[in-house]
Scaffold this motif. Structure first.
Motif, PDB file in Angstrom:
ATOM      1  N   THR A   1      33.675  32.300  33.093  1.00  0.00           N
ATOM      2  CA  THR A   1      35.072  32.206  32.697  1.00  0.00           C
ATOM      3  C   THR A   1      35.491  30.746  32.580  1.00  0.00           C
ATOM      4  OG1 THR A   1      35.864  32.284  34.997  1.00  0.00           O
ATOM      5  CG2 THR A   1      35.713  34.385  33.823  1.00  0.00           C
TER       6      THR A   1
ATOM      7  N   VAL B   1      38.922  28.783  33.027  1.00  0.00           N
ATOM      8  CA  VAL B   1      40.216  29.070  33.648  1.00  0.00           C
ATOM      9  C   VAL B   1      41.165  27.896  33.452  1.00  0.00           C
ATOM     10  CG1 VAL B   1      41.363  29.735  35.794  1.00  0.00           C
ATOM     11  CG2 VAL B   1      39.010  30.485  35.366  1.00  0.00           C
TER      12      VAL B   1
ATOM     13  N   VAL C   1      49.082  36.199  33.336  1.00  0.00           N
ATOM     14  CA  VAL C   1      47.750  35.713  32.966  1.00  0.00           C
ATOM     15  C   VAL C   1      47.255  36.560  31.791  1.00  0.00           C
ATOM     16  CG1 VAL C   1      45.339  35.538  33.734  1.00  0.00           C
ATOM     17  CG2 VAL C   1      47.202  34.874  35.281  1.00  0.00           C
TER      18      VAL C   1
ATOM     19  N   VAL D   1      43.836  37.214  29.322  1.00  0.00           N
ATOM     20  CA  VAL D   1      42.387  37.059  29.271  1.00  0.00           C
ATOM     21  C   VAL D   1      41.933  37.289  27.833  1.00  0.00           C
ATOM     22  CG1 VAL D   1      40.215  38.075  30.053  1.00  0.00           C
ATOM     23  CG2 VAL D   1      42.108  37.797  31.661  1.00  0.00           C
TER      24      VAL D   1
ATOM     25  N   THR E   1      34.782  33.993  28.925  1.00  0.00           N
ATOM     26  CA  THR E   1      36.091  34.636  28.961  1.00  0.00           C
ATOM     27  C   THR E   1      37.117  33.579  29.334  1.00  0.00           C
ATOM     28  OG1 THR E   1      35.101  36.733  29.636  1.00  0.00           O
ATOM     29  CG2 THR E   1      37.438  36.453  30.076  1.00  0.00           C
TER      30      THR E   1
ATOM     31  N   VAL F   1      40.756  32.459  30.668  1.00  0.00           N
ATOM     32  CA  VAL F   1      41.792  32.958  31.575  1.00  0.00           C
ATOM     33  C   VAL F   1      42.944  31.954  31.502  1.00  0.00           C
ATOM     34  CG1 VAL F   1      42.318  33.644  33.939  1.00  0.00           C
ATOM     35  CG2 VAL F   1      39.991  33.950  33.051  1.00  0.00           C
TER      36      VAL F   1
ATOM     37  N   TYR G   1      48.076  32.392  40.446  1.00  0.00           N
ATOM     38  CA  TYR G   1      46.832  33.060  40.825  1.00  0.00           C
ATOM     39  C   TYR G   1      46.988  33.895  42.092  1.00  0.00           C
ATOM     40  CZ  TYR G   1      45.595  29.756  44.575  1.00  0.00           C
ATOM     41  OH  TYR G   1      45.565  29.030  45.733  1.00  0.00           O
TER      42      TYR G   1
ATOM     43  N   LEU H   1      43.431  39.966  39.420  1.00  0.00           N
ATOM     44  CA  LEU H   1      42.261  39.119  39.185  1.00  0.00           C
ATOM     45  C   LEU H   1      41.022  39.691  39.872  1.00  0.00           C
ATOM     46  CD1 LEU H   1      43.890  35.584  39.500  1.00  0.00           C
ATOM     47  CD2 LEU H   1      42.898  36.586  37.425  1.00  0.00           C
TER      48      LEU H   1
END
Length: 193
Positions: free
Chosen positions: A7, A9, A127, A129, A136, A138, A161, A168
């Motif tokens: 990911t 982020v 969030v 995605v 991926t 985020v 978060y 998540l």
């Protein structure tokens, strides 16, 4: 941005605060916008399977939209999403006595009728995605409708978060989230120097 496993982020989910303030926004994210809630392909089958159990929790307008358009539709971007009522609210939206928009899927879940809470995209909000071939993304989706949530999050000192922790974990797993917490702690320490 930082990489965590497969990911990428955004640092914004660590640096910005957020706590939904339904009293202020009235659940506008379920009503405003130009598309339904994004769905993962596996969620389309879930929606078909649980619809008979969820139907009693929905409004007549939602039932009619779902039965006319289907449990899910393909959006303008070619992705799966929930159908809308008259190009406005999600067909699975219900309203409480105070006029606050809620999720009929989640209402059924809360009553123990189903074991599926709601689309993961809704659970993760704010969030977002995005799945790419090898990674991926985020990211934090900023929306003026959520200004009261940003203010409440800031007053309570709850980073995004942490607010969406359960979502998540649902999406990426406990280990991924534990690593995110470590990165967030290091990031906060480096910013405070």
């Amino acid at each position: 941005m930082f990489q965590l496993g497969k990911t990428l982020v955004s640092e914004e989910i660590i640096e910005n605060d957020f706590v939904c303030n339904l009293t202020a926004c009235k659940g506008a994210c379920c009503v405003d916008g130009d598309a339904g809630a994004p769905l993962e392909e596996k969620e389309t089958q879930i929606l078909r399977d649980i619809y008979p159990k969820v139907k009693p929790f929905l409004r007549q307008e939602g039932i009619e939209a779902i039965e006319e358009q289907g449990h899910y539709v393909i959006g303008e971007d070619g992705e799966w999403e929930t159908p809308l009522i008259g190009k406005q609210e999600c067909a699975y939206t219900v309203f409480d006595k105070k006029g606050i928009a809620k999720c009929g899927l989640e209402e059924a879940y809360n009553k123990g009728v189903t074991t599926w809470k709601k689309p993961v995209s809704c659970h993760l909000y704010p969030v977002r995605v995005t799945e790419y071939t090898n990674l991926t993304a985020v990211n934090y989706h900023k929306w003026q409708l959520c200004d009261p949530a940003c203010d409440l999050g800031e007053s309570l000192q709850v980073p995004i978060y942490k607010f969406v922790r359960d979502a998540l974990v649902r999406k990426f797993g406990e280990n991924w989230y534990a690593e995110l917490e470590e990165i967030a702690s290091e990031h906060k320490s480096s910013r405070n120097k």
